[in-house]
Motif scaffolding. Sequence first.
Motif, PDB file in Angstrom:
ATOM      1  N   LEU A   1      -3.657   2.546   3.445  1.00  9.19           N
ATOM      2  CA  LEU A   1      -4.631   2.429   2.365  1.00  9.19           C
ATOM      3  C   LEU A   1      -5.055   3.800   1.856  1.00  9.19           C
ATOM      4  O   LEU A   1      -5.144   4.033   0.646  1.00  9.19           O
ATOM      5  CB  LEU A   1      -5.850   1.646   2.854  1.00  9.19           C
ATOM      6  CG  LEU A   1      -6.960   1.371   1.840  1.00  9.19           C
ATOM      7  CD1 LEU A   1      -6.425   0.528   0.695  1.00  9.19           C
ATOM      8  CD2 LEU A   1      -8.128   0.668   2.515  1.00  9.19           C
ATOM      9  N   GLY A   2      -5.300   4.728   2.780  1.00  9.94           N
ATOM     10  CA  GLY A   2      -5.730   6.068   2.384  1.00  9.94           C
ATOM     11  C   GLY A   2      -4.673   6.804   1.579  1.00  9.94           C
ATOM     12  O   GLY A   2      -4.975   7.433   0.567  1.00  9.94           O
TER      13      GLY A   2
ATOM     14  N   GLY B   1     -12.188  11.023  -0.108  1.00  9.21           N
ATOM     15  CA  GLY B   1     -11.931  10.930   1.326  1.00  9.21           C
ATOM     16  C   GLY B   1     -13.148  11.301   2.155  1.00  9.21           C
ATOM     17  O   GLY B   1     -13.415  10.693   3.198  1.00  9.21           O
TER      18      GLY B   1
ATOM     19  N   GLN C   1      -5.924   1.074  12.404  1.00 12.34           N
ATOM     20  CA  GLN C   1      -5.634   2.478  12.081  1.00 12.34           C
ATOM     21  C   GLN C   1      -4.438   2.585  11.136  1.00 12.34           C
ATOM     22  O   GLN C   1      -4.454   3.399  10.195  1.00 12.34           O
ATOM     23  CB  GLN C   1      -5.383   3.259  13.365  1.00 12.34           C
ATOM     24  CG  GLN C   1      -6.641   3.441  14.215  1.00 12.34           C
ATOM     25  CD  GLN C   1      -6.351   3.990  15.598  1.00 12.34           C
ATOM     26  OE1 GLN C   1      -5.196   4.032  16.043  1.00 12.34           O
ATOM     27  NE2 GLN C   1      -7.382   4.413  16.299  1.00 12.34           N
TER      28      GLN C   1
ATOM     29  N   VAL D   1     -15.373   8.379   2.284  1.00  9.73           N
ATOM     30  CA  VAL D   1     -14.836   7.361   3.194  1.00  9.73           C
ATOM     31  C   VAL D   1     -15.244   7.685   4.630  1.00  9.73           C
ATOM     32  O   VAL D   1     -15.642   6.793   5.409  1.00  9.73           O
ATOM     33  CB  VAL D   1     -13.301   7.271   3.070  1.00  9.73           C
ATOM     34  CG1 VAL D   1     -12.718   6.380   4.166  1.00  9.73           C
ATOM     35  CG2 VAL D   1     -12.909   6.730   1.699  1.00  9.73           C
TER      36      VAL D   1
ATOM     37  N   ALA E   1      -7.761   6.196   7.105  1.00 11.42           N
ATOM     38  CA  ALA E   1      -7.570   6.304   5.654  1.00 11.42           C
ATOM     39  C   ALA E   1      -7.787   7.733   5.179  1.00 11.42           C
ATOM     40  O   ALA E   1      -6.977   8.282   4.424  1.00 11.42           O
ATOM     41  CB  ALA E   1      -8.532   5.359   4.942  1.00 11.42           C
TER      42      ALA E   1
ATOM     43  N   MET F   1     -10.347   2.367  10.989  1.00 11.91           N
ATOM     44  CA  MET F   1      -9.674   2.202   9.704  1.00 11.91           C
ATOM     45  C   MET F   1     -10.129   3.273   8.708  1.00 11.91           C
ATOM     46  O   MET F   1      -9.298   3.866   7.999  1.00 11.91           O
ATOM     47  CB  MET F   1      -9.954   0.813   9.136  1.00 11.91           C
ATOM     48  CG  MET F   1      -9.206   0.505   7.844  1.00 11.91           C
ATOM     49  SD  MET F   1      -9.533  -1.163   7.210  1.00 11.91           S
ATOM     50  CE  MET F   1      -8.758  -2.136   8.502  1.00 11.91           C
TER      51      MET F   1
ATOM     52  N   LEU G   1       0.824  -1.210   0.000  1.00 13.19           N
ATOM     53  CA  LEU G   1       0.000   0.000   0.000  1.00 13.19           C
ATOM     54  C   LEU G   1       0.858   1.260   0.000  1.00 13.19           C
ATOM     55  O   LEU G   1       0.543   2.255  -0.676  1.00 13.19           O
ATOM     56  CB  LEU G   1      -0.932   0.004   1.210  1.00 13.19           C
ATOM     57  CG  LEU G   1      -2.043  -1.051   1.196  1.00 13.19           C
ATOM     58  CD1 LEU G   1      -2.808  -1.039   2.515  1.00 13.19           C
ATOM     59  CD2 LEU G   1      -2.997  -0.819   0.032  1.00 13.19           C
TER      60      LEU G   1
ATOM     61  N   GLY H   1      -5.459   1.561   7.747  1.00  9.33           N
ATOM     62  CA  GLY H   1      -6.265   2.633   7.163  1.00  9.33           C
ATOM     63  C   GLY H   1      -5.403   3.752   6.607  1.00  9.33           C
ATOM     64  O   GLY H   1      -5.632   4.235   5.496  1.00  9.33           O
ATOM     65  N   ILE H   2      -4.391   4.165   7.373  1.00 10.49           N
ATOM     66  CA  ILE H   2      -3.506   5.235   6.909  1.00 10.49           C
ATOM     67  C   ILE H   2      -2.795   4.834   5.628  1.00 10.49           C
ATOM     68  O   ILE H   2      -2.745   5.599   4.653  1.00 10.49           O
ATOM     69  CB  ILE H   2      -2.494   5.599   8.014  1.00 10.49           C
ATOM     70  CG1 ILE H   2      -3.207   6.275   9.190  1.00 10.49           C
ATOM     71  CG2 ILE H   2      -1.395   6.514   7.467  1.00 10.49           C
ATOM     72  CD1 ILE H   2      -2.335   6.480  10.410  1.00 10.49           C
TER      73      ILE H   2
ATOM     74  N   GLY I   1      -4.478  10.232   4.076  1.00 12.72           N
ATOM     75  CA  GLY I   1      -4.446  10.760   2.714  1.00 12.72           C
ATOM     76  C   GLY I   1      -4.493  12.272   2.684  1.00 12.72           C
ATOM     77  O   GLY I   1      -3.802  12.923   1.892  1.00 12.72           O
TER      78      GLY I   1
END
Length: 476
Positions: A419-420, A455, A413, A458, A290, A286, A230, A416-417, A294
């Motif tokens: 992935l974002g 975002g 978390q 999301v 993300a 998560m 990722l 998520g970061i 981002g």
Amino acid sequence: MTRESGTIDGTQAAPAALPTTRALGLLVICAAQFLVALDLSIVNVAVPAMTRELGFDPGSAGWVLSAYALAFAAMLLLGGRIADLYGRKRVFVTSLLVLGAASLLAGAAWSPTVLIAGRVLQGLAAGFIAPSALGLLTASIPEGPQRERALGISGAVLSTGFVSGMIGGGLLTEFLTWRWTIFINVPVVIVAAALAVRWLPESRVRERSKLDVRGGLLSAGAMMLIVYALEEAGPGTSWVSTTLLLAVGVGLVLLFVLCERRSSSPLLPLSLFRIGAVGRANLVGMAMGAAHGGMLIILTLYLQQVLGYGALATGLAFALSGTVAILTGTFTGRFMQRWPLDRVMLFGIAVTALGYAGLIALPEHGGLWLVLVATSIDSFGHIIVVVASSVAANNGVPADHKAVAGAVLNTSQQLGIALGVAVLTSVAFAVTAAQGGAAAPGAMVDGWRWALALGTLVILSAAPLAIAMRKKLRTS
């Protein structure tokens, strides 16, 4: 409730500590969590100076950042379970000392290999510190208003640590040297470890079970592959290799789940996700990670590449939202005492989405005020959601799995970061490239607007999860 060898019986609630003792223990835990978050961001600004002095190859400089994140993510589950089994305080203090030693090594690095090795050791230590810290907090403070207030402070400290890293990295690099962005850990570690020995009570499970080494290796391998894939995804990266790495990582996750179902002493008891709203709370964490991860990358690029700010000024631009995070975390616990947790979470999601959506209007010129206002609104809502989801993710969890529950929350978390950052930056690049203006400010801004719009969606996707928690939270 019993005391054995100076430890808290891990299968029951911790005895009420004296207010001063509990406050000092919380201070120590927050100091360690601050360092973990700080180390995720403080070297960002210093990377150019590091790579110049040590002679990095252009393609390997990113490992200064990735090495810490990968090692941190890989160790969370294993670190949490080891803390539950062998003593959360013992693991916490030992890991702090390892972090200090790793910081000395990385700060004194004389070659790229030594610096990256030091960053890996920092990440490994952080992977034990984060879950053991949350485990100590939830084991020593019973469920209710006091724990909610403590988790609020903890959430504020984590956000403050990340933002402080962005600001402090610029200050230390500009006025001292990049090495102090790493050496800064050492005095904090020494003080925190000394106070931890004095003020933190030990806690562990009463009946020590066998450590699931196989599960630990599978979870570490899966996390490393997924997070690496990722983080490396994006412009200039082959989607074939990214997809392959993700596929292998997901395959290891499935194998991990299969092994845990059959294990008599699982590293991660799958029944944990059937307790209260634990599963949904981690999904909310998560989603928020993300969107937030981002956004920080996009705004950093916007402030530097479009508005023309330097690294230090860019870091300072996030100071206002960091201050808002601190203030919000200190009184979020009171929100949850007056209103149901699901309503607090929904309110936080709505405020976060409002601030985040404001960034969709990023202008090509003079957008600093919009960034300051929008990120402050976003930060207010974001901290509320982070704290509320932390409470929900620990609600009803047995005492012998407190650190594992903390590890799961940190893992969700971090995923998520990663992935974002990967998805939102890829969307921005695709939109910019489609306009044929990869270096044109207008095209870049347009790409970031589309990414920020995604975002926002999301963030809003977390609302149904919060609504679905309502019955679970009130009956847990």
